[in-house]
Design an enzyme around this catalytic site. Structure first.
Site, short mmCIF file in Angstrom:
data_model
loop_
_atom_site.label_atom_id
_atom_site.label_comp_id
_atom_site.label_asym_id
_atom_site.label_seq_id
_atom_site.Cartn_x
_atom_site.Cartn_y
_atom_site.Cartn_z
N ARG A 1 -0.39 -8.93 13.22
CA ARG A 1 -1.00 -7.90 12.35
C ARG A 1 -1.92 -8.54 11.33
O ARG A 1 -2.98 -8.00 11.00
CB ARG A 1 0.10 -7.08 11.67
CG ARG A 1 0.72 -6.07 12.62
CD ARG A 1 2.12 -5.63 12.23
NE ARG A 1 2.20 -4.93 10.98
CZ ARG A 1 3.34 -4.70 10.34
NH1 ARG A 1 4.49 -5.14 10.84
NH2 ARG A 1 3.34 -4.04 9.21
N ARG B 1 11.61 -1.30 10.70
CA ARG B 1 10.57 -0.92 11.65
C ARG B 1 10.53 -1.89 12.83
O ARG B 1 10.74 -3.09 12.66
CB ARG B 1 9.20 -0.92 10.95
CG ARG B 1 8.91 0.38 10.26
CD ARG B 1 7.70 0.36 9.38
NE ARG B 1 6.54 -0.33 9.91
CZ ARG B 1 5.38 -0.41 9.25
NH1 ARG B 1 5.25 0.17 8.07
NH2 ARG B 1 4.37 -1.06 9.76
N ARG C 1 -9.67 0.95 8.85
CA ARG C 1 -9.28 -0.42 9.15
C ARG C 1 -10.32 -1.15 10.00
O ARG C 1 -10.10 -2.31 10.35
CB ARG C 1 -7.97 -0.42 9.94
CG ARG C 1 -6.74 -0.68 9.10
CD ARG C 1 -5.57 -0.38 10.01
NE ARG C 1 -4.45 -1.20 9.81
CZ ARG C 1 -3.31 -0.75 9.26
NH1 ARG C 1 -3.23 0.47 8.79
NH2 ARG C 1 -2.28 -1.53 9.18
N LYS D 1 0.84 -1.21 0.00
CA LYS D 1 0.00 0.00 0.00
C LYS D 1 0.88 1.27 0.00
O LYS D 1 0.65 2.18 -0.78
CB LYS D 1 -0.92 0.03 1.24
CG LYS D 1 -1.84 -1.18 1.35
CD LYS D 1 -2.77 -1.08 2.55
CE LYS D 1 -2.06 -1.13 3.90
NZ LYS D 1 -1.35 -2.41 4.18
N ARG E 1 11.93 -5.70 4.85
CA ARG E 1 11.67 -4.29 4.51
C ARG E 1 12.64 -3.35 5.22
O ARG E 1 12.96 -3.50 6.39
CB ARG E 1 10.24 -3.91 4.91
CG ARG E 1 10.00 -2.42 4.79
CD ARG E 1 8.56 -2.03 4.86
NE ARG E 1 7.89 -2.56 6.01
CZ ARG E 1 6.58 -2.49 6.19
NH1 ARG E 1 5.82 -1.93 5.27
NH2 ARG E 1 6.03 -2.98 7.28
#
Ligand code: AP5
Length: 218
Positions: free
Chosen positions: A171, A160, A88, A13, A127
């Site tokens: 998540r 992160r 969400r 996203k 990431r």
């Protein structure tokens, strides 16, 4: 153009929002980025959000709804916006409907980026993000030109705190139980544009822009 980018953590996203910002000329509104900035600044909101984020749970609705309410009426959103990571929950979607009525605006499309769970875990644990400009990389599939450094501003790339495998699983659980009902909600309004997310980023962008041109979604 008023867009919502919908998809599980790691679907791409943020990557697509940054590209669409340039192509469509409207800003990305990422609740995840706003919360991370609040944490870095040590604000009360950031402190309240921290424990939820670190354990992979959703932050309480009232906190993120206020963030978007403040942002969506700003001058730079007058020509449209790309919502990344909001709404969400059904309560957030209801609050967004109310905000849009107040602004006399409607959503043009909800882009659902479709990716398998295994690919999500692979993407998230690899990431890297730029601490200064937020550009996202992947150590294998989208590496920076110089290891550990942002291509745009040379800043150090960081991982992160919530990008660990156990937190990703949590998540994903939150996504399934609290966020996935939104797909049906927006589908029933004829707003859903489903695109393949398991192809290279350029192809994902092309899929989105082609769908939007053909009026898919609306
Ligand atoms: P947030 O920051 O929104 O995280 P997320 O939804 O979990 O999404 P991600 O940022 O992890 O992934 P993404 O889909 O943007 O993928 P990306 O482009 O980076 O939220 C973090 C936390 O904040 C939440 O857990 C929650 O606690 C809280 N929060 C935020 N919003 C909230 C809300 N509305 N309500 C309540 N709580 C909220 O890509 C991932 C990786 O894949 C990158 O390495 C990238 O380089 C790579 N990649 C991307 N596209 C491709 C591709 N096509 N092929 C190969 N690799 C790719």
């Amino acid at each position: 153009m008023n867009l919502i980018l919908y998809g599980p953590p790691g679907a791409g996203k943020g990557t697509q929002a940054k590209r669409l910002e340039t192509t469509l000329g409207v800003p990305q509104l990422s609740t995840g980025d706003m919360l991370r900035i609040a944490r870095r600044e040590g604000s009360e909101l950031g402190q309240r959000a921290a424990a939820f984020m670190d354990s992979g749970q959703l932050v309480p609705d009232s906190l993120v709804i206020d963030l978007i309410r403040h942002r969506i009426g700003s001058k730079d959103c007058a020509g449209g916006f790309i919502l990344d990571g909001f709404p969400r929950t059904v309560a957030q979607a209801d609050a967004l409907d109310e905000m849009l009525v107040g602004l006399g605006r409607t959503i043009d499309a909800v882009v659902s980026i479709e990716v398998s769970d295994d690919e999500i875990v692979r993407r998230i644990v690899g990431r890297l993000s730029c601490g200064a400009c937020g550009t996202v990389y992947h150590e294998m599939s989208m590496p920076p030109r110089v290891p550990g450094q942002c291509d745009h501003d040379g800043s150090v790339l960081v991982q992160r705190a919530d990008d660990t495998e156990p937190t990703v699983r949590s998540r994903l659980g939150a996504f399934r139980s609290q966020t996935s009902p939104l797909k049906e909600l927006y589908g029933s309004r004829g707003l859903l544009l489903e695109v393949r997310g398991d192809v290279p980023p350029d192809e994902v962008t092309r899929g989105i822009l082609t769908g939007l041109r053909h009026g898919d979604g609306r």
